[in-house]
Motif scaffolding. Structure first.
Motif, mmCIF file in Angstrom:
data_model
loop_
_atom_site.group_PDB
_atom_site.id
_atom_site.type_symbol
_atom_site.label_atom_id
_atom_site.label_comp_id
_atom_site.label_asym_id
_atom_site.label_seq_id
_atom_site.Cartn_x
_atom_site.Cartn_y
_atom_site.Cartn_z
ATOM 1 N N ILE A 1 0.835 -1.205 0.000
ATOM 2 C CA ILE A 1 0.000 0.000 0.000
ATOM 3 C C ILE A 1 0.869 1.254 0.000
ATOM 4 O O ILE A 1 2.043 1.212 0.358
ATOM 5 C CB ILE A 1 -0.946 0.055 1.219
ATOM 6 N N TYR A 2 0.247 2.366 -0.397
ATOM 7 C CA TYR A 2 0.889 3.689 -0.323
ATOM 8 C C TYR A 2 0.133 4.494 0.732
ATOM 9 O O TYR A 2 -1.101 4.476 0.768
ATOM 10 C CB TYR A 2 0.810 4.396 -1.677
ATOM 11 N N SER B 1 0.108 8.404 2.984
ATOM 12 C CA SER B 1 0.711 9.730 3.224
ATOM 13 C C SER B 1 -0.076 10.450 4.307
ATOM 14 O O SER B 1 -1.310 10.426 4.318
ATOM 15 C CB SER B 1 0.740 10.572 1.934
ATOM 16 N N LYS C 1 -8.279 -1.034 -2.315
ATOM 17 C CA LYS C 1 -7.982 0.346 -1.883
ATOM 18 C C LYS C 1 -6.571 0.332 -1.323
ATOM 19 O O LYS C 1 -6.349 -0.116 -0.208
ATOM 20 C CB LYS C 1 -8.973 0.804 -0.814
ATOM 21 N N ARG C 2 -5.635 0.793 -2.135
ATOM 22 C CA ARG C 2 -4.224 0.694 -1.728
ATOM 23 C C ARG C 2 -3.577 2.036 -1.468
ATOM 24 O O ARG C 2 -2.401 2.100 -1.167
ATOM 25 C CB ARG C 2 -3.431 -0.050 -2.809
ATOM 26 N N HIS C 3 -4.337 3.114 -1.608
ATOM 27 C CA HIS C 3 -3.785 4.454 -1.360
ATOM 28 C C HIS C 3 -4.534 5.087 -0.194
ATOM 29 O O HIS C 3 -5.754 5.191 -0.224
ATOM 30 C CB HIS C 3 -3.906 5.343 -2.601
ATOM 31 N N ARG D 1 -4.612 8.533 2.217
ATOM 32 C CA ARG D 1 -4.100 9.899 2.411
ATOM 33 C C ARG D 1 -4.888 10.576 3.527
ATOM 34 O O ARG D 1 -6.108 10.698 3.438
ATOM 35 C CB ARG D 1 -4.244 10.709 1.119
ATOM 36 N N GLU E 1 5.327 10.265 3.686
ATOM 37 C CA GLU E 1 4.689 9.339 2.737
ATOM 38 C C GLU E 1 5.606 8.151 2.492
ATOM 39 O O GLU E 1 6.791 8.183 2.812
ATOM 40 C CB GLU E 1 4.376 10.053 1.413
ATOM 41 N N TRP F 1 5.745 3.760 0.644
ATOM 42 C CA TRP F 1 5.122 2.494 0.255
ATOM 43 C C TRP F 1 5.436 1.462 1.330
ATOM 44 O O TRP F 1 6.554 1.419 1.849
ATOM 45 C CB TRP F 1 5.668 2.011 -1.097
#
Length: 329
Positions: free
Chosen positions: A12-13, A15, A65-67, A69, A152, A154
């Motif tokens: 996942i990413y 931030s 859902k890999r982002h 924020r 942020e 990965w």
């Protein structure tokens, strides 16, 4: 839970939010010609928080859902009013989840408690408003701090199944059949190797309404610790089990040799696995008579307790549960 819904590895990413700007406001009102600085501070950016949830068994919810924020902090206002903090974002994960930095592969932390919150990324700090910088020599500072940037990155997320008992054996040793008979789990069963591609979990009902969790782990082959077959993909799930239940089929050419191969693969993957309690179950033993069982017993590996079972004929299952329960407690 179907096999396709079991996800135990994902990237996942994430931030965190940026801190809000401090305000450069100067106080102005009727009859106050030159009010001093009254700019407020910026709010902090939202954190990215990981939360343990005992009701989850898989990382499937992160598959699409890999982002993630978090919100930015609000800017400061007049009359020393502080900007609003950015909303945190919470990522729920099953217990036994490990977070790694995707670039360095370093383990950051592990979630093992229900409701445990770990801050993965802290939000940026809000900037200070101009009223902080007032001094006898500079009574109307016309500057304020900007908010700090968020962080942020990965991340690789791995799930190691938390079960009391792990079933260890070659493909087709009868692990899935055993799990389906003594629990309510419905693993895929067929007469070819590697039918099971993902760990299956089942709750074993014991006497007096007690229970324990058993995991059917995909079959091990020689060379699994070097990544052959499904290799490292499932060996990590064994690391969490309190008891290792080795399953070797009664029609095996050499039960002792099979057990040694399985043990050797575990040793090569992680020597600490050999410190766990072990029990050897000879499956498919409904095809043996008492004389054959006696003969096989003479040649079983030393230093490990053994039991003859048959999932199909439901033989020896209570004895197996008794032995496992004794080891767990």
């Amino acid at each position: 839970m179907t096999e396709g819904n079991f996800v135990d590895y994902i990237k996942i990413y994430a931030s965190s939010g940026k801190g809000g700007r401090g305000s450069m406001h100067l106080h102005r009102e009727k009859f106050v010609a030159k009010g001093g600085p009254d700019g407020g501070d910026g709010g902090r950016g939202g954190h990215v928080i990981v939360r343990g949830d005992k009701n989850m068994w898989t990382l499937f919810h992160l598959k699409f859902k890999r982002h993630f924020r978090a919100e930015h902090g609000g800017d400061g206002g007049s009359s020393r009013s502080t900007g609003s903090d950015g909303a945190d974002i919470i990522i729920p994960v099953p217990l036994g989840t490990i977070f790694r930095d995707a670039d360095t592969d370093q383990v950051l932390f592990e979630v093992t408690e229900d409701g445990e919150d770990v801050i993965l990324l802290e939000g940026g700090k809000g900037g200070k408003g101009n009223w902080h910088f007032k001094s006898p020599t500079n009574q109307t500072p016309r500057y304020a701090q900007p908010g700090l940037e968020g962080q942020e990155g990965w991340y690789r997320i791995e799930l190691k199944v938390l079960a009391d008992v792990g079933l260890v054996g070659f493909p087709n040793a009868g692990k899935s059949t055993l799990l389906s008979v003594i629990t309510a789990a419905k693993p895929k069963i067929a007469d070819y190797a590697f039918t099971t591609l993902k760990p299956n979990l089942g709750i074993v009902e014991y006497r007096n309404h007690q229970s324990f969790v058993m995991a059917d782990i995909p079959g091990i082959i020689e060379g699994a610790s070097e990544g052959k077959g499904l290799g490292h993909y499932f060996l990590r799930h064994i690391e969490r089990n309190s008891v290792l239940l080795f399953l070797v089929a009664a029609d095996s050419d050499d039960i002792k040799k099979e057990y040694e191969i399985l043990l050797n693969e575990l040793r090569k993957h992680n020597p600490e696995l050999l410190d766990k309690q072990r029990l050897l179950a000879i499956s498919k033993s409904d095809m043996l008579d008492e004389e054959l069982k006696e003969e096989i017993s003479q040649d079983l590996p030393e230093g490990v307790d053994s039991v003859f079972i048959s999932s199909v004929a439901q033989q020896g299952l209570m004895e197996l549960k008794d032995k496992v329960w004794k080891m767990l407690n």
